[in-house]
Design a protein around this motif. Structure first.
Motif, PDB file in Angstrom:
ATOM      1  N   PRO A 116     -22.251  37.200   2.420  1.00 50.51           N
ATOM      2  CA  PRO A 116     -20.847  37.108   2.815  1.00 50.51           C
ATOM      3  C   PRO A 116     -20.387  35.653   2.760  1.00 50.51           C
ATOM      4  CG  PRO A 116     -22.079  38.464   4.355  1.00 50.51           C
ATOM      5  CD  PRO A 116     -23.083  37.810   3.439  1.00 50.51           C
ATOM      6  N   TRP A 117     -19.119  35.465   2.421  1.00 51.61           N
ATOM      7  CA  TRP A 117     -18.582  34.108   2.390  1.00 51.61           C
ATOM      8  C   TRP A 117     -17.197  34.112   3.004  1.00 51.61           C
ATOM      9  CZ3 TRP A 117     -14.937  31.548  -1.000  1.00 51.61           C
ATOM     10  CH2 TRP A 117     -14.235  32.415  -1.824  1.00 51.61           C
ATOM     11  N   ALA A 118     -16.700  32.950   3.360  1.00 49.58           N
ATOM     12  CA  ALA A 118     -15.426  32.822   4.048  1.00 49.58           C
ATOM     13  C   ALA A 118     -14.554  31.802   3.336  1.00 49.58           C
ATOM     14  CB  ALA A 118     -15.673  32.387   5.489  1.00 49.58           C
ATOM     15  N   VAL A 136     -17.074  42.608   7.358  1.00 55.68           N
ATOM     16  CA  VAL A 136     -16.376  41.432   7.888  1.00 55.68           C
ATOM     17  C   VAL A 136     -17.062  41.023   9.176  1.00 55.68           C
ATOM     18  CG1 VAL A 136     -14.174  40.473   8.667  1.00 55.68           C
ATOM     19  CG2 VAL A 136     -14.184  42.262   6.912  1.00 55.68           C
ATOM     20  N   ASN A 137     -17.549  39.806   9.221  1.00 58.13           N
ATOM     21  CA  ASN A 137     -18.236  39.285  10.409  1.00 58.13           C
ATOM     22  C   ASN A 137     -19.355  40.227  10.836  1.00 58.13           C
ATOM     23  OD1 ASN A 137     -17.872  36.785  11.494  1.00 58.13           O
ATOM     24  ND2 ASN A 137     -16.583  37.470  13.183  1.00 58.13           N
ATOM     25  N   GLU A 138     -20.094  40.735   9.872  1.00 62.54           N
ATOM     26  CA  GLU A 138     -21.231  41.651  10.043  1.00 62.54           C
ATOM     27  C   GLU A 138     -20.840  43.063  10.464  1.00 62.54           C
ATOM     28  OE1 GLU A 138     -24.431  39.922  12.301  1.00 62.54           O
ATOM     29  OE2 GLU A 138     -24.357  38.057  11.164  1.00 62.54           O
ATOM     30  N   PHE A 151      -7.607  41.335   6.898  1.00 59.67           N
ATOM     31  CA  PHE A 151      -8.405  40.537   7.816  1.00 59.67           C
ATOM     32  C   PHE A 151      -8.244  39.049   7.533  1.00 59.67           C
ATOM     33  CE2 PHE A 151     -10.992  41.825   4.246  1.00 59.67           C
ATOM     34  CZ  PHE A 151     -11.641  40.662   3.853  1.00 59.67           C
ATOM     35  N   ASP A 152      -8.625  38.262   8.527  1.00 55.88           N
ATOM     36  CA  ASP A 152      -8.652  36.811   8.404  1.00 55.88           C
ATOM     37  C   ASP A 152      -9.905  36.461   7.593  1.00 55.88           C
ATOM     38  OD1 ASP A 152      -9.101  34.048   8.768  1.00 55.88           O
ATOM     39  OD2 ASP A 152      -8.275  34.087  10.797  1.00 55.88           O
ATOM     40  N   ARG A 154     -11.307  33.849   6.963  1.00 56.35           N
ATOM     41  CA  ARG A 154     -12.169  32.775   7.469  1.00 56.35           C
ATOM     42  C   ARG A 154     -13.434  33.348   8.078  1.00 56.35           C
ATOM     43  NH1 ARG A 154      -7.582  29.628  10.731  1.00 56.35           N
ATOM     44  NH2 ARG A 154      -7.234  31.808  11.226  1.00 56.35           N
ATOM     45  N   MET A 155     -13.434  34.673   8.321  1.00 56.60           N
ATOM     46  CA  MET A 155     -14.650  35.355   8.787  1.00 56.60           C
ATOM     47  C   MET A 155     -15.481  35.720   7.562  1.00 56.60           C
ATOM     48  SD  MET A 155     -13.211  37.847  11.818  1.00 56.60           S
ATOM     49  CE  MET A 155     -11.917  38.616  10.845  1.00 56.60           C
ATOM     50  N   PRO A 156     -16.798  35.503   7.594  1.00 58.62           N
ATOM     51  CA  PRO A 156     -17.636  35.843   6.440  1.00 58.62           C
ATOM     52  C   PRO A 156     -17.479  37.320   6.076  1.00 58.62           C
ATOM     53  CG  PRO A 156     -18.889  34.604   8.069  1.00 58.62           C
ATOM     54  CD  PRO A 156     -17.571  34.943   8.700  1.00 58.62           C
ATOM     55  N   HIS A 157     -17.346  37.587   4.763  1.00 52.36           N
ATOM     56  CA  HIS A 157     -17.084  38.956   4.320  1.00 52.36           C
ATOM     57  C   HIS A 157     -17.574  39.181   2.901  1.00 52.36           C
ATOM     58  CE1 HIS A 157     -13.697  36.535   2.930  1.00 52.36           C
ATOM     59  NE2 HIS A 157     -13.571  37.414   1.935  1.00 52.36           N
TER      60      HIS A 157
END
Length: 178
Positions: A116-118, A136-138, A151-152, A154-157
């Motif tokens: 995942p990346w943000a 998203v965010n795990e 979704f935002d 900036r959360m890893p996804h």
């Protein structure tokens, strides 16, 4: 577009193809083909080049003369791939710095990124065909055809196709950060 922009950045920064290839950990042959428009670089390659250039991805895709009215037609759209053959994106919008809309296709058992990346954007995905799991965010968010998620970013996804058929989806990102 992208090939010319990459060549321009390389020349402005005084890199030879070999120097850039070494710095970005890609082959000089691949860079030559990309700059001549003979092959489409993977998103992973574009990210490596952006890091070497100290540029954000939106800058690499920006078109200084992006039209105020843009028509996107099948078989005429620029394409991007993350893992060649596993995931492809078609750009539906011109290279503007305010919005990016992509048509994604993800093969069964594949994902859009190994990890995942943000990035500093808001992202919306709409499944047009098949099913898709958006992580998203795990947290796992299964989506069926006709469903969407916003979704935002900036959360890893990342996106995962756990089905036995190809998934097709639209992704809108603002500001663009492929």
């Amino acid at each position: 577009m992208l090939p010319e922009k990459l060549r321009q950045l390389r020349q402005e920064r005084g890199f030879s193809l070999r120097q850039l290839a070494e710095a970005a950990d890609v082959s000089p042959g691949l860079l030559s083909q990309v700059e001549r428009g003979k092959t489409d670089p993977s998103l992973a390659t574009i990210r490596k080049l952006a890091a070497v250039y100290g540029a954000d991805l939106a800058t690499l895709f920006a078109e200084p003369e992006a039209p105020q009215v843009h028509i996107s037609r099948p078989n005429e759209r620029p394409t991007l791939s993350v893992v060649p053959g596993a995931i492809t994106y078609e750009r539906l919008t011109p290279g503007r710095t305010d919005l990016e809309v992509l048509l994604g296709r993800l093969l069964p058992g594949e994902q859009t990124a190994a990890e995942p990346w943000a990035h500093a954007s808001t992202e919306c995905a709409y499944v047009t065909r098949g099913t898709l799991v958006v992580v998203v965010n795990e947290a796992r968010h299964p989506l069926n055809s006709g469903e969407s998620i916003t979704f935002d970013a900036r959360m890893p996804h990342h996106y995962v196709n756990e089905a036995t058929k190809e998934a097709e989806f639209l992704v809108a990102v603002t500001p663009p950060m492929p």
